[in-house]
Motif scaffolding. Structure first.
Motif, PDB file in Angstrom:
ATOM      1  N   PRO A  87      11.520   8.952  -7.879  1.00 27.13           N
ATOM      2  CA  PRO A  87      12.007  10.178  -7.237  1.00 27.13           C
ATOM      3  C   PRO A  87      10.879  11.144  -6.866  1.00 27.13           C
ATOM      4  O   PRO A  87       9.948  11.358  -7.644  1.00 27.13           O
ATOM      5  CB  PRO A  87      12.922  10.807  -8.293  1.00 27.13           C
ATOM      6  N   GLY A  88      10.964  11.678  -5.660  1.00 29.71           N
ATOM      7  CA  GLY A  88      10.019  12.675  -5.173  1.00 29.71           C
ATOM      8  C   GLY A  88       8.782  12.132  -4.505  1.00 29.71           C
ATOM      9  O   GLY A  88       8.118  12.845  -3.746  1.00 29.71           O
ATOM     10  N   ARG A  89       8.444  10.869  -4.730  1.00 32.12           N
ATOM     11  CA  ARG A  89       7.203  10.318  -4.167  1.00 32.12           C
ATOM     12  C   ARG A  89       7.292  10.099  -2.654  1.00 32.12           C
ATOM     13  O   ARG A  89       6.357  10.422  -1.927  1.00 32.12           O
ATOM     14  CB  ARG A  89       6.812   9.020  -4.863  1.00 32.12           C
ATOM     15  N   ALA A  90       8.390   9.530  -2.172  1.00 35.04           N
ATOM     16  CA  ALA A  90       8.532   9.329  -0.723  1.00 35.04           C
ATOM     17  C   ALA A  90       8.654  10.673  -0.016  1.00 35.04           C
ATOM     18  O   ALA A  90       8.174  10.837   1.114  1.00 35.04           O
ATOM     19  CB  ALA A  90       9.734   8.448  -0.409  1.00 35.04           C
TER      20      ALA A  90
ATOM     21  N   GLY B 216       2.007  -3.025  -5.503  1.00 34.57           N
ATOM     22  CA  GLY B 216       0.759  -2.260  -5.542  1.00 34.57           C
ATOM     23  C   GLY B 216       1.062  -0.769  -5.590  1.00 34.57           C
ATOM     24  O   GLY B 216       1.992  -0.326  -6.255  1.00 34.57           O
ATOM     25  N   GLU B 217       0.292   0.005  -4.846  1.00 29.44           N
ATOM     26  CA  GLU B 217       0.472   1.458  -4.833  1.00 29.44           C
ATOM     27  C   GLU B 217       1.815   1.882  -4.228  1.00 29.44           C
ATOM     28  O   GLU B 217       2.299   2.987  -4.492  1.00 29.44           O
ATOM     29  CB  GLU B 217      -0.679   2.139  -4.102  1.00 29.44           C
ATOM     30  N   ALA B 218       2.441   1.009  -3.455  1.00 28.58           N
ATOM     31  CA  ALA B 218       3.761   1.322  -2.900  1.00 28.58           C
ATOM     32  C   ALA B 218       4.817   1.430  -3.994  1.00 28.58           C
ATOM     33  O   ALA B 218       5.870   2.041  -3.774  1.00 28.58           O
ATOM     34  CB  ALA B 218       4.171   0.271  -1.874  1.00 28.58           C
TER      35      ALA B 218
ATOM     36  N   CYS C 163       1.720   1.544   5.477  1.00 29.65           N
ATOM     37  CA  CYS C 163       2.875   1.756   4.616  1.00 29.65           C
ATOM     38  C   CYS C 163       4.065   2.238   5.437  1.00 29.65           C
ATOM     39  O   CYS C 163       5.176   1.706   5.326  1.00 29.65           O
ATOM     40  CB  CYS C 163       2.523   2.771   3.530  1.00 29.65           C
ATOM     41  N   ASN C 164       3.844   3.240   6.268  1.00 31.13           N
ATOM     42  CA  ASN C 164       4.925   3.783   7.084  1.00 31.13           C
ATOM     43  C   ASN C 164       5.461   2.741   8.049  1.00 31.13           C
ATOM     44  O   ASN C 164       6.667   2.689   8.305  1.00 31.13           O
ATOM     45  CB  ASN C 164       4.442   5.024   7.838  1.00 31.13           C
TER      46      ASN C 164
ATOM     47  N   CYS D 179       0.842  -1.198   0.000  1.00 29.25           N
ATOM     48  CA  CYS D 179       0.000   0.000   0.000  1.00 29.25           C
ATOM     49  C   CYS D 179       0.874   1.244   0.000  1.00 29.25           C
ATOM     50  O   CYS D 179       2.061   1.185   0.313  1.00 29.25           O
ATOM     51  CB  CYS D 179      -0.918  -0.001   1.208  1.00 29.25           C
ATOM     52  N   GLY D 180       0.242   2.358  -0.329  1.00 24.70           N
ATOM     53  CA  GLY D 180       0.939   3.639  -0.339  1.00 24.70           C
ATOM     54  C   GLY D 180       0.156   4.662   0.447  1.00 24.70           C
ATOM     55  O   GLY D 180      -0.287   4.396   1.566  1.00 24.70           O
TER      56      GLY D 180
END
Length: 120
Positions: free
Chosen positions: A50-53, A42-44, A19-20, A11-12
């Motif tokens: 780059p930039g997503r996290a 999946g969404e993770a 996720c965390n 998951c994201g």
């Protein structure tokens, strides 16, 4: 020496706490000296781009990009091949040090002697 730890996060942003938690466990284990392999599915999968996290936010949690970087320093970070493909993410789209690999590699990792696998 701790046994190898393989973590799959499925998951994201849609389930930020879960996720965390996966990233927190992976980074903590890596900092403790465990051999860590973190799989983004999946969404993770977006978190390998780059930039997503850096854009991920969860109150009172260590920033996801910091946790990711701890894993990248000593472990392996993988984006699932099929998950990446479904999202239009190619090998050139992921962060340096992140690999794109599939189920055969995941199975190989979790079937190693003494490996511990967790799925979030």
């Amino acid at each position: 020496m701790p046994r190898p730890l393989v973590i799959k996060v499925t998951c994201g942003d849609e389930d930020a706490e879960r996720c965390n938690q996966a990233f927190t466990v992976a980074a903590t284990a890596a900092a403790a000296g465990a051999e860590v392999s973190l799989w983004l599915t999946g969404e993770a999968a977006w978190l390998g781009v780059p930039g997503r996290a850096e854009a991920f936010a969860l109150p009172l949690a260590t920033p996801l990009a910091e946790l990711r970087d701890v894993v990248l320093q000593t472990g392996t970070l993988t984006v699932c091949t099929q998950c990446a493909g479904r999202r239009g993410i190619g090998p050139d789209d992921v962060l340096e040090g992140v690999r794109v690999a599939g189920a055969a590699v995941f199975a190989e990792e979790i079937l190693r002697p003494d490996a511990q696998a967790l799925v979030y």
